[in-house]
Design a protein around this motif. Sequence first.
Motif: not given
Length: 322
Positions: A162-167
């Motif tokens: 889950w790459l669901g946000y701007p890290t």
Amino acid sequence: MAIPTRIGPYRIGRLRRTVLAALVGSAVVVPMAGAARPAAVPAPPPPSLGPLRAATCATDVAARFAANRDGVLAGERMAAGHGDRRRAAALRALADPARNLLSFDGRDGGRSAEVFGDLCGAERIAVLVPGSDTSFEQYGRFQAGAEALSRRLGDRSAVVAWLGYPTPSMLGLSVLTARRAEAAAPALRAFVDEVSAVRPGARVSVLCHSYGSVVCASAAEGLAASDIVLFGSPGTGVDNVASLHTTAAVWAGRGAGDLIGRVPHVRLRLPFVTVGFGTDPVSPGFGAHVFAAGDSAHSDYLKAGSVSLDSIARIASGDNRA
């Protein structure tokens, strides 16, 4: 004059604050001293997708995979036209027919959720939440960890990267604050609700690496998971497990080779921002179940054959011997 051999609690606290202040200074100065950040890469809006339903899971998932592959290819063409060869190459790899994207949005840095395994037939679902500097251009290690965990869990399981946000970037102040984590929390809760509804009988574990553990802590209250697993964590922003207000079992582990253990576990309230994340999650005072992580370095917790991967897989499988 005698040289003191012990440092009192006050001096330890002061030392930690001094070190953290240095980290903050570096986070602010380095980006300003470097080149300006590139402009955002243009991307099309994500495809309009229907809900996932348990009764028609296989059909719904296949439709999403196909629609998102088309979206990735459209994003690749726009990135190439913009002259961003690196983003275009990353998206070209993501559009491989062997890749299965449950969601994709190439705007604002990019978001995605990639499935490894059979989501519709899974009895165990592990949702991986990444830490800093994870993006489409720096996706390889995240993907490799998800694949290794999927192989270790075996049949009747699914892993979702889950790459669901701007890290945040390790070279920016945002990695020292909870702001991005707090902004990401609603999306993580909604995503876990969605996959839980597709497989209501499955065991769902949320696995949180590095800054991702701050995201998971922010999302913990109401998160539909059996386990929240923190590894390589700089802290969570709360003092203890009770402060997470979760019914999930909370686990924490840190490898002997992980330098994150040297980060001061304090929070400093500065004008307009709080930096640092407080209590060490592997400390007795935090109250998590501590699992064996071997000698893992910060980026190696999901490395094939590692002690940490075995422990995390046991937790996701419901094996309390982890």
